[in-house]
Design an enzyme around this catalytic site. Sequence first.
Site, short mmCIF file in Angstrom:
data_model
loop_
_atom_site.label_atom_id
_atom_site.label_comp_id
_atom_site.label_asym_id
_atom_site.label_seq_id
_atom_site.Cartn_x
_atom_site.Cartn_y
_atom_site.Cartn_z
N GLU A 98 43.23 14.72 -9.11
CA GLU A 98 43.07 15.71 -7.95
C GLU A 98 42.87 17.20 -8.75
O GLU A 98 42.10 18.08 -8.22
CB GLU A 98 44.32 15.69 -7.10
CG GLU A 98 44.43 14.76 -6.33
CD GLU A 98 43.51 14.31 -5.37
OE1 GLU A 98 42.56 15.13 -5.08
OE2 GLU A 98 43.25 13.03 -4.71
N GLU A 117 33.53 12.76 4.10
CA GLU A 117 32.57 11.77 3.77
C GLU A 117 31.39 11.59 4.63
O GLU A 117 30.00 11.57 4.20
CB GLU A 117 33.29 10.68 3.24
CG GLU A 117 33.83 10.70 1.96
CD GLU A 117 35.12 11.40 1.96
OE1 GLU A 117 35.61 11.44 3.20
OE2 GLU A 117 35.85 11.47 0.86
N GLU A 124 41.12 5.72 8.63
CA GLU A 124 41.12 5.40 7.28
C GLU A 124 40.65 3.94 7.07
O GLU A 124 40.12 3.59 6.19
CB GLU A 124 42.62 5.60 6.80
CG GLU A 124 43.16 7.03 6.55
CD GLU A 124 42.36 7.61 5.77
OE1 GLU A 124 41.03 8.16 5.69
OE2 GLU A 124 43.06 8.05 4.58
N ASP A 141 35.46 4.74 -5.35
CA ASP A 141 34.45 5.69 -4.78
C ASP A 141 33.56 6.76 -5.88
O ASP A 141 32.54 6.26 -6.08
CB ASP A 141 34.87 6.38 -3.46
CG ASP A 141 35.99 7.00 -3.62
OD1 ASP A 141 36.73 7.18 -4.91
OD2 ASP A 141 36.61 7.51 -2.52
C1 DMJ Z 1 38.19 14.51 -1.76
O1 DMJ Z 1 39.44 15.06 -2.22
C2 DMJ Z 1 37.06 13.96 -2.73
O2 DMJ Z 1 36.04 13.82 -1.69
C3 DMJ Z 1 37.59 12.62 -3.06
O3 DMJ Z 1 36.57 12.05 -3.83
C4 DMJ Z 1 38.04 11.75 -2.21
N1 DMJ Z 1 38.94 12.10 -1.12
C5 DMJ Z 1 39.01 13.59 -0.89
C6 DMJ Z 1 38.34 13.70 0.50
O4 DMJ Z 1 38.16 12.43 1.46
#
Ligand code: DMJ
Length: 611
Positions: free
Chosen positions: A119, A374, A353, A260
């Site tokens: 993060e 997303e 989710e 992802d």
């Molecule tokens: C964000 O922090 C980024 O896009 C990450 O890759 C996935 N999760 C969140 C958004 O949903």
Amino acid sequence: MEINMPYQWWMIMCGILCIFSVNAFEEVTKERLEKLREEVREMFQHSYEGYLQHAYPLDELRPLTCDGVDTWGSYSLTLIDALDTLAVMGNHSEFRRVAELIVTSHSDMDLNINVSVFETNIRVVGGLLSAHLMLDRAGAPLPLGWPCNGPLLALAADVAARLLPAFDTPTGMPYGTVNLRYGVPPAETPVTCTAGVGTFVVEFGTLSRLTGDPLYERVAMRALYALWERQSSIGLFGNHINVLTGKWTALDAGIGAGVDSYYEYLVKGSQLLQRPELMAMFGRARHAVDSYVRRDDWHMWTSMTRGQVTIPVFQSLEAFWPGLLSLVGDDAAAMGSLHNYFQVWKQYGFTPEFYNIPHGEATDGREGYPLRPELVESLMYLYRSTRNPELVTMGEHVLRSIQHSARTRCGYATVKNVRNHALDNRMESFFLAETTKYLYLLFDPANFLHNPGTSARVVDTPRGQCVLHAGGYVFNTEAHPMDPAALACCSGPRTDEVLQELTENPRHRHYKLFRGRLPKRHPPRPAVAPPGTCRRSTLLQVMMATAGRPDAIRTVRTAAGRPDTAAESGERCWRHLELMRDREAERSFEQLRCARPPFEDRLLVLHEVFS
Ligand code: DMJ
């Protein structure tokens, strides 16, 4: 009773249906887009001001109680994450104010706090880098040596350097948590998710290419390859891995949570850093995903070893996939999945989710929607590529739902339950970094980030003239755009060298195009002019040559061709020009210039310091 409808009749019916379905989507007029765009701008502004007023300097706004809380660190996360959105939406004065504020308020990152390596990288390092690259667009004063130098870049490098101890593992894959002052906490679990290992190459590659320090890119690539080598015999990747032993601890393969952005960074790393091998890796990885994980236009969790479905759910995070497919040119497959995901959105007004595909309903306990980006991210990419008006209408649906159910008096709130739209007291920073930015970009076709290469800016830099902002921006996974031109500007061959190569190398496939257009041979350009011709720009070249770029140091020559050290040349140049020395600027360069020992040695040193 059997009805036999003639073929021609079917065709007429289909034609009518087609006309109706196209008409179901409102025309995309300039006025409509402008209205939608302004609504998104207001949405951003409302939550941004709410954060500043009620939560700053804490990490996040709590939108129900209208106060703040530290979540991912203690580094005013939302402010950093939101910064480049200000520039994207054209609020340049606020961008300049906050860019300066961040530099002064974050001068010391030597903090005794444990942070997520993933993060911190995507939100803080990514946010600082993209803001650094937008300074000129926002009319901010450009630091000496920009874009290869500057305080935001130095801050990003400092934060990234504090993440490096996490990579000091036998496999090269990072731990999930690091203490910004002391390194990996003693009791830290060695288990990291796949995305937590493979989501660094965009930010670390950018850092390396801008600063000239190869360490970051090498660390990121090493982690990426370490994962690649551990793919299963059918080409899939699990969800969690032990970074000390390299053994998988969660064997479910999919494209959602925990995995992802690994796939995303194969594509984006390849595009940004011009590494075709990463795209080839994505091609192979996608083939395995299509063979085992994809079922029609859904993707399900699957055993990485045997390929059978283990969990038949769609996760809201997976909605980035159509955007990624569009980026690699497969709009047809992208539209297929997007339609499924949008049906889920329409069913509840949000994507939960987890959504159980066979049951067609949100999964108990995972029925929230934390304002994720997303789906709109994919809408934005697909609309850029297809201009299908349906995508704008879908974006408007998303906007309506958020406005209707998530708005509070000081911001926007996570939806706790998509079934009844109950709210939770949280607004993640990605709402301002990503969700509002992608929505805005969907409705703003003329945004500078959509530049198809029809305009650019020429900037004088220590390495000669650079062509910036020519388009092709690559967004990191937190929607922080990187200008690939800036990377090429600070490292690699200069423009005149590239043209020279194209002109003179008959093996090059563009040879014919350029032959005869340039003077036969450029006079060699010394990095430092001889005394007597010393100019300020040559001085800058010296400074850049000493900024940790060994190749540049090698090319420093005196007029007589005598090899010289960059430092000697610099001194000579200073004396010659009798300039007032700009200590401030020198200190900034100083931060970037220390010669780096090889990667392993540095990690050893770091290890000694932190253990
Ligand atoms: C964000 O922090 C980024 O896009 C990450 O890759 C996935 N999760 C969140 C958004 O949903």
